[in-house]
Scaffold this motif. Structure first.
Motif, PDB file in Angstrom:
ATOM      1  N   VAL A  83      15.323   3.909   3.753  1.00 17.61           N
ATOM      2  CA  VAL A  83      15.592   2.528   4.135  1.00 17.61           C
ATOM      3  C   VAL A  83      15.989   2.424   5.609  1.00 17.61           C
ATOM      4  O   VAL A  83      16.599   3.328   6.178  1.00 17.61           O
ATOM      5  N   MET A 137       6.865   0.090  -7.674  1.00 18.15           N
ATOM      6  CA  MET A 137       6.501  -0.781  -6.560  1.00 18.15           C
ATOM      7  C   MET A 137       5.648  -1.956  -7.033  1.00 18.15           C
ATOM      8  O   MET A 137       4.723  -1.781  -7.829  1.00 18.15           O
ATOM      9  N   ALA A 183       9.824  -7.131   5.173  1.00 13.64           N
ATOM     10  CA  ALA A 183      10.305  -5.841   4.672  1.00 13.64           C
ATOM     11  C   ALA A 183      10.173  -5.772   3.157  1.00 13.64           C
ATOM     12  O   ALA A 183       9.953  -6.778   2.476  1.00 13.64           O
ATOM     13  N   THR A 184      10.325  -4.564   2.649  1.00 13.29           N
ATOM     14  CA  THR A 184      10.325  -4.315   1.210  1.00 13.29           C
ATOM     15  C   THR A 184      11.766  -4.259   0.728  1.00 13.29           C
ATOM     16  O   THR A 184      12.591  -3.540   1.296  1.00 13.29           O
ATOM     17  N   ASP A 203       8.996  -2.054   6.550  1.00 15.47           N
ATOM     18  CA  ASP A 203      10.236  -1.289   6.460  1.00 15.47           C
ATOM     19  C   ASP A 203      10.933  -1.625   5.145  1.00 15.47           C
ATOM     20  O   ASP A 203      10.568  -2.579   4.450  1.00 15.47           O
ATOM     21  N   ARG A 204      11.973  -0.876   4.838  1.00 14.47           N
ATOM     22  CA  ARG A 204      12.657  -1.069   3.554  1.00 14.47           C
ATOM     23  C   ARG A 204      14.124  -1.417   3.779  1.00 14.47           C
ATOM     24  O   ARG A 204      14.795  -0.785   4.589  1.00 14.47           O
ATOM     25  N   ALA A 263      14.081   6.171  -0.613  1.00 11.45           N
ATOM     26  CA  ALA A 263      13.362   4.987  -0.153  1.00 11.45           C
ATOM     27  C   ALA A 263      13.264   4.936   1.365  1.00 11.45           C
ATOM     28  O   ALA A 263      12.541   4.092   1.903  1.00 11.45           O
ATOM     29  N   VAL A 314      14.777  -3.204  -1.680  1.00 12.32           N
ATOM     30  CA  VAL A 314      15.145  -2.103  -2.577  1.00 12.32           C
ATOM     31  C   VAL A 314      16.515  -2.424  -3.181  1.00 12.32           C
ATOM     32  O   VAL A 314      17.549  -2.085  -2.618  1.00 12.32           O
ATOM     33  N   ASP A 320       8.840  -5.170  -3.303  1.00  9.37           N
ATOM     34  CA  ASP A 320      10.066  -4.560  -3.810  1.00  9.37           C
ATOM     35  C   ASP A 320       9.788  -3.210  -4.440  1.00  9.37           C
ATOM     36  O   ASP A 320       8.680  -2.931  -4.920  1.00  9.37           O
TER      37      ASP A 320
END
Length: 501
Positions: free
Chosen positions: A102, A182, A79-80, A55-56, A100, A82, A167
């Motif tokens: 999010v 990315m 998670a990623t 997830d972001r 994104a 952002v 990220d």
């Protein structure tokens, strides 16, 4: 490097440097063991709110200790991250959140006279965590206040893997809209390790971070580099010369990277001589040519033992860097030699091409732009023009693109021109960077009004203030009946730039 995920790197730092100071921000002082505990507590918050691996999580806040914990907490969850530029308007921020997709947003409330959360309206991610920056914010339904993290147990096992996207960093847009670059955990740590090695960072260093955490430099060459080497991180919420001088003296700062502007302001500050700056040892600045005299003054008057220059971009972060044994002329006129496993060569028109393990994975949801940026042989086309010296040092000489740098931030004229196109009465505009003593370059907008329409400089500047982050806003406006063009009708920005030299 054994720590191939960012959570693993933090765990290793907690084991190795547990009792050493990791994070200092005003009265708050956290050891590495305490930092890891707070991060796991934050990870439990995200997990409890449905954030899962892949997830972001968006993060929009200035440089404070909260940013460090929230970012690492999101990454610890798998998670990623952002990061969102705090200078973005609400419209620009919403665009990043939407693109994104999010699942969670960590954001400041009031900051620099604006309530960043309130400005976004109601269409927000399901998980909202608010960071207090300027006092206590009004309660809002569905928002977890930072103090609420204390109720979560500090136990969490990270599911992150080295190849996971760590990220997505959004660039400014050369065609009016930014792209999300990315990277994975292995790459993020790779560039951080390379920067730390070139700067000879150790656990004895005290690192004042003025570069914004939302920028790749503040995040990767700042937070991640410090974690890998056990250095003490001291974030500064905004650059204020008096506060910076006081911090250097009181906290015995040793490492202070920044744009050339920062060092010039410090040198010119009347109160500088009243402060003890003898602890400073390392300065790292950007790729633009730096006068040899400035490098020498930084060493002589700011007490730096080592001044380095480097070159990178969001898609590669740290590509070349000087080394401590390079002389002042080399540092001032080049960006150093390849670092972080990069190869550097020159392509058509002298364009700088980069290849290596830390080139971005690609642009978010944009395979066409990715294919244009990274060719079939893996070379990243930077859009910058340079030369390579006999010793392999890179010198940037020009930009294929029209991008200019204002106060250390990249500005892409196409994005500003697109915003100007929204102003009623503007038929056409062309934006170029012009020299500025303090900021390096600032934007100048050449505007061709529609026939019969009267626009003022104030109209244009007010419109830009409403729609663009402040570093993107033109400082000068000139109205023209016609703009210079070539035979095919393309505006000759070269001519406009030359008018201001």
């Amino acid at each position: 490097m054994d720590e191939v995920t960012i959570p693993a790197a933090l765990d290793h730092a907690a084991d190795r440097f547990g009792a050493r100071e990791a994070l200092v921000d005003g009265p708050l002082r956290l050891t590495y063991a305490e930092l890891a505990r707070r991060v796991r507590q934050c990870a439990r918050y995200f997990d409890a709110h449905g954030v899962r691996r892949g997830d972001r999580v968006a993060l929009c806040s200035p440089n404070t200790w909260h940013w460090v914990i929230a970012a690492l907490g999101a990454l610890y969850t798998g998670a990623t991250l952002v990061p969102v530029n705090t200078r973005f308007t609400a419209r620009e921020t919403r665009d990043v959140l939407t693109r994104a997709n999010v699942s969670a947003l960590v954001i400041t409330g009031r900051f620099l006279g604006s309530d960043r959360l309130a400005d976004l309206g109601d269409d927000l991610p399901p998980a909202l965590l608010r960071i207090p920056v300027e006092g206590t914010d009004e309660p809002r339904e569905g928002v977890t206040e930072w103090a609420g993290l204390a109720r979560f147990e500090p136990e969490f096992t990270s599911p992150a893997e080295p190849g996971d996207v760590s990220d997505i960093l959004f660039t400014s847009g050369t065609t009016g809209r930014g792209k999300g670059a990315m990277s994975n955990h292995r790459q993020a740590l790779g560039v951080a390790a390379a920067w730390a090695a070139c700067g000879e960072l150790t656990e004895q260093d005290r690192y004042l971070v003025i570069n914004p955490f939302f920028h790749s430099f503040g995040y990767k060459a700042g937070i991640l580099a410090a974690i890998l080497r056990g250095a003490t991180l001291l974030p500064q919420v905004t650059f204020a010369v008096r506060d910076t001088l006081a911090l250097i003296e009181a906290e015995r700062i040793t490492v202070l990277p920044g744009a050339p502007t920062i060092y010039q302001v410090l040198l010119d500050a009347p109160e500088r001589r009243a402060h003890d700056l003898s602890s400073l040892r390392l300065a790292v600045t950007g790729a633009a040519n730096v006068p040899v005299a400035l490098v020498e003054r930084m060493q002589r008057e700011l007490s730096f033992d080592t001044v380095l220059t480097a070159y990178g971009l969001t898609e590669a972060v740290v590509a070349t860097m000087c080394r401590p044994d390079d002389d002042a002329k080399t540092v001032a006129h080049t960006c150093g030699r390849p670092a972080a496993g990069f190869e550097v060569r020159l392509g058509d028109l002298g364009e700088v091409l980069l290849r290596g393990p830390n080139v971005m994975l690609g642009y978010l949801d944009d395979p066409e732009a990715t294919a244009r940026a990274i060719d079939a042989d893996g070379w990243l086309h930077t859009g910058d023009v340079g030369v390579l010296t006999a010793r392999g040092h890179l010198r940037i000489t020009d930009r294929i693109k029209d991008m200019y740098v204002c106060g250390g931030f990249n500005v892409y004229p196409a994005e500003v021109e697109q915003a100007l196109g929204w102003l009623d009465g503007v038929a056409e505009s062309a934006v170029v960077g012009v020299p500025d003593k303090l900021l390096g370059e600032v934007g100048k907008a050449y505007v061709r009004p529609r026939p019969g329409v009267t626009l003022s400089t104030e109209d244009v500047l007010a419109h830009c203030k409403k729609n663009l982050a402040n570093y993107k806003q033109p400082r000068q406006v000139e109205f023209r009946g016609e703009l210079p063009r070539n035979a095919s009708g393309k505006v000759l920005k070269r001519v406009l730039r030359e008018e201001n030299r």
